[in-house]
Design a protein around this motif. Structure first.
Motif, short mmCIF file in Angstrom:
data_model
loop_
_atom_site.label_atom_id
_atom_site.label_comp_id
_atom_site.label_asym_id
_atom_site.label_seq_id
_atom_site.Cartn_x
_atom_site.Cartn_y
_atom_site.Cartn_z
N ILE A 174 0.82 -1.22 0.00
CA ILE A 174 0.00 0.00 0.00
C ILE A 174 0.86 1.27 0.00
O ILE A 174 1.82 1.37 0.75
N ASP A 175 0.48 2.21 -0.87
CA ASP A 175 1.08 3.54 -0.83
C ASP A 175 0.30 4.32 0.22
O ASP A 175 -0.81 4.80 -0.03
N ASN A 176 0.91 4.43 1.42
CA ASN A 176 0.13 4.99 2.54
C ASN A 176 -0.21 6.46 2.35
O ASN A 176 -1.13 6.98 2.99
N THR A 177 0.49 7.14 1.41
CA THR A 177 0.15 8.56 1.20
C THR A 177 -1.20 8.71 0.47
O THR A 177 -1.69 9.81 0.28
N GLN A 178 -1.78 7.60 0.06
CA GLN A 178 -3.10 7.65 -0.59
C GLN A 178 -4.24 7.39 0.39
O GLN A 178 -5.42 7.38 0.01
N ILE A 179 -3.88 7.14 1.65
CA ILE A 179 -4.90 6.72 2.62
C ILE A 179 -5.93 7.81 2.89
O ILE A 179 -7.14 7.57 2.92
N TYR A 180 -5.45 9.03 3.10
CA TYR A 180 -6.39 10.11 3.44
C TYR A 180 -7.40 10.34 2.31
O TYR A 180 -8.60 10.45 2.54
N LYS A 181 -6.87 10.33 1.07
CA LYS A 181 -7.74 10.49 -0.10
C LYS A 181 -8.83 9.43 -0.12
O LYS A 181 -10.00 9.71 -0.34
N ALA A 182 -8.40 8.17 0.09
CA ALA A 182 -9.36 7.06 0.00
C ALA A 182 -10.43 7.20 1.08
O ALA A 182 -11.62 6.99 0.83
N SER A 183 -10.00 7.60 2.27
CA SER A 183 -10.93 7.73 3.38
C SER A 183 -11.94 8.84 3.13
O SER A 183 -13.16 8.66 3.32
N ASN A 198 -9.29 14.91 14.19
CA ASN A 198 -8.42 15.23 15.33
C ASN A 198 -7.18 14.33 15.43
O ASN A 198 -6.41 14.47 16.38
N ALA A 199 -7.03 13.42 14.48
CA ALA A 199 -5.95 12.42 14.62
C ALA A 199 -4.56 13.07 14.71
O ALA A 199 -3.66 12.52 15.33
N PHE A 200 -4.42 14.25 14.09
CA PHE A 200 -3.12 14.93 14.15
C PHE A 200 -3.24 16.32 14.77
O PHE A 200 -2.41 17.19 14.56
N ALA A 201 -4.33 16.55 15.53
CA ALA A 201 -4.54 17.87 16.14
C ALA A 201 -4.02 17.84 17.57
O ALA A 201 -4.29 16.89 18.31
N HIS A 202 -3.29 18.86 17.94
CA HIS A 202 -2.74 18.92 19.31
C HIS A 202 -3.33 20.14 19.99
O HIS A 202 -3.07 21.27 19.58
N ILE A 258 0.11 9.91 5.60
CA ILE A 258 -1.17 9.41 5.07
C ILE A 258 -1.70 10.32 3.96
O ILE A 258 -2.84 10.18 3.50
N GLY A 259 -0.88 11.29 3.56
CA GLY A 259 -1.26 12.14 2.43
C GLY A 259 -1.97 13.41 2.84
O GLY A 259 -2.67 14.02 2.03
N LEU A 260 -1.79 13.81 4.09
CA LEU A 260 -2.46 15.01 4.57
C LEU A 260 -1.40 16.09 4.70
O LEU A 260 -0.45 15.92 5.46
N SER A 261 -1.56 17.21 3.94
CA SER A 261 -0.48 18.20 4.02
C SER A 261 -0.68 19.06 5.26
O SER A 261 -1.78 19.44 5.61
N ARG A 311 -6.09 21.18 -4.79
CA ARG A 311 -6.80 20.86 -3.56
C ARG A 311 -7.81 19.74 -3.80
O ARG A 311 -7.99 18.85 -2.96
N LEU A 312 -8.44 19.74 -4.98
CA LEU A 312 -9.37 18.65 -5.30
C LEU A 312 -8.64 17.31 -5.23
O LEU A 312 -9.13 16.35 -4.64
N ARG A 313 -7.44 17.28 -5.81
CA ARG A 313 -6.67 16.03 -5.80
C ARG A 313 -6.29 15.64 -4.39
O ARG A 313 -6.42 14.48 -4.00
N GLU A 314 -5.85 16.61 -3.59
CA GLU A 314 -5.46 16.30 -2.20
C GLU A 314 -6.64 15.73 -1.41
O GLU A 314 -6.47 14.91 -0.52
#
Ligand code: KIV
Ligand code: ZN
Length: 510
Positions: free
Chosen positions: A260-269, A290-294, A318-321, A339-342
């Motif tokens: 798996i290309d994990n940088t595609q995970i966010y897109k897929a989700s 919130n997974a990456f919110a501090h 996971i592909g989230l900039s 942004r559409l692609r992201e």
């Protein structure tokens, strides 16, 4: 490093779960993203279950080039015929047959003796094998089955030609230690197990689907069955993104990897959530907002000093900039398309064009256009790909706390004619839906209605989603407007158009 095969069943087990049904175009869009992400096997559907599923499996088989495409089938000749009829168009087809092996399923569901189940499993594996070299056999409810009986069935189907043996924890009953023990025992005791792929399929009824899957990997499973965002029957299946990121983040411990290309995970989700309308809980592991919110000061301080203090994986992985450009009325087409692609949208040039125009109109009304705004625009655009049997021309609503709410609605029909009806209701939305019902003249029941402000602020757009049923089919509809009554009316009309499309295009096999 061991390579674990990822068998994605978002489009079969996932699609089976309430509120997650997808039409053929949505399935194709999702399958393209799964292929881009690098899953090994896509289970495209259960071809014999309906004409719609059959068509979807066939369409995916023609579309997907870089993964194996599987169709599920009960261990019955007519199911296997149908599965093969649909899946044979792909380069690497798989027939996935199953039969239950637990005492409770055999006695009360199948009404068969263990000997009869054994015979059927072996005969149907041979039957499937005549069509296809790649045959997966699943012993439904394996985790509650007698081990000696499982051994007998698995040895029989391996001799009959099964190439993958799947061990489902169908009702999410097992614990990680039990699942690991079962997999180890099967590896050691089933003759021929070393010649086939050993797979697990874990459900999440007790919240252990991912833990059980990881325990099975440690115990020797070579394939795992999972879904994006963990959607699936009841409490769902093991979440693909959680399994993959566990293996990646704790490679030191699992010593196993995936393609798996994990940088595609966010897109897929995000894409799946857009398509199904099922929102991702903010605290969902890996892909929640919130997974990456501090938030707390102590955590923020630690992050600024060294991000490893509180971050075991990066959002980028996971592909989230992390730093996003703000989109507003001065943003150009390039930034918008990026942004559409992201966000995970793969759209045609025409659709991108019309989305850009809508974005510009919205940006004139709002200072900044958020990701949620863009997702809502795309959702409306995708919803409008269904042929429109009815379109809104105008509405006039009279409401207040001292009068009976009254709504007058004019719809344009597919043949260009117009019809206007007036109705009263408990509130302005109810009155509008009643007026629409008078025009469309179908048996419709509203099952769910929800309204969200797409973002905060007085200029926020209202997004309405509804679920309606005619007793046989349940469909959803979306509406988006800065006027929440208009958003409600648009959502209801969209759902009616979807219902008409679904009942004519996806008629069940009788
Ligand atoms: O949960 C289950 O047992 C299944 C099988 C059909 C693989 O989905
Ligand atoms: Zn399942």
């Amino acid at each position: 490093m061991r390579m674990i095969k990822i068998f994605d069943t978002t489009l079969r087990d996932g699609e089976q779960s309430p509120g997650c049904s997808m039409n053929i175009n949505e399935k194709i869009e999702m399958a393209r993203q799964l292929e881009a992400m690098g899953v090994d096997i896509i289970e495209a559907g259960f071809a014999a279950s309906s004409q719609g599923d059959y068509n979807a499996v066939k369409a995916l088989a023609k579309e997907i080039k870089n993964c194996t495409v599987a169709s599920l089938a009960r261990s019955l000749p007519q199911d296997i015929d149908s599965a093969w009829g649909a899946v044979k168009y792909t380069e690497n087809p798989r027939l996935h047959i199953f039969i239950a092996t637990s005492p409770i399923h055999m006695e009360y569901k199948l009404r068969k003796t263990p000997d009869e189940v054994y015979e059927q499993a072996v005969e149907m594996t041979k039957y499937a094998k005549k069509y296809c070299s790649d045959v997966e056999f699943s012993a439904e409810d394996a985790s509650r089955s007698d081990r000696q009986f499982l051994k007998r069935v698995f040895e029989g189907v391996i001799r009959a030609g099964a190439t993958t043996i799947n061990v489902p924890d169908t009702v999410g009953y097992a614990s990680p230690a039990e699942m690991a023990d079962l997999i180890r025992w099967l590896r050691e005791n089933v003759e021929g197990m070393d010649t086939v792929t050993l797979s697990v399929h874990c459900h999440n009824d007790l919240g252990l689907a991912v833990a059980n899957t990881l325990a099975a990997i440690l115990a020797g499973a070579d394939q795992v069955e999972c879904t994006i965002n963990g959607i699936g029957e009841r409490a769902g299946n093991a979440a693909l993104e959680e399994i993959v990121m566990n293996l990646k983040t704790r490679r030191d411990f699992y010593n196993a990897d995936t393609r798996i290309d994990n940088t595609q995970i966010y897109k897929a989700s995000r894409l799946l959530s857009q398509i199904t309308g099922v929102k991702i809980p903010p605290n969902k592991a890996i892909v929640g907002d919130n997974a990456f919110a501090h938030e707390s000061g102590i955590h923020q301080h630690g992050m600024l000093a060294n991000s490893l203090t509180y971050e075991i994986m990066t959002p980028e992985s996971i592909g989230l900039s992390r730093s996003k450009m703000v989109l507003g009325k001065h943003s150009g087409r390039h930034a918008f398309n990026q942004r559409l692609r992201e966000l995970g949208f793969v759209v045609s040039l025409d659709v991108a064009d019309s989305l850009f125009k809508e974005f510009k109109t919205l940006a004139d009304k709002k200072k900044t256009v958020s990701d949620r705004d863009i997702e809502a625009l795309v959702r409306r655009e995708l919803a409008s790909e269904i042929p429109e049997a009815f379109m809104l021309e105008r509405y006039v609503i009279n409401t207040g706390n001292t009068i009976t709410p009254t709504s007058s609605i004019t719809l344009i029909k597919a043949d260009g004619s117009r019809e206007e009806k007036v109705a009263i209701g408990f509130g302005p939305v109810d009155a509008s839906f009643n007026a629409i019902n008078k025009i469309v003249d179908m048996k419709i029941e509203l099952e769910e209605y929800s309204i969200d402000a797409v973002t905060g602020g007085h200029d926020a757009q209202g997004e309405v989603s509804v679920k309606i049923t005619n007793g046989e089919k349940t469909v959803k509809g979306y509406g988006l407007s800065t006027d929440i009554l208009e958003a409600s009316i648009l959502a209801y009309i969209n759902a009616i158009n979807n219902l008409i499309y679904e009942t004519t295009e996806r008629e069940e096999i009788k």
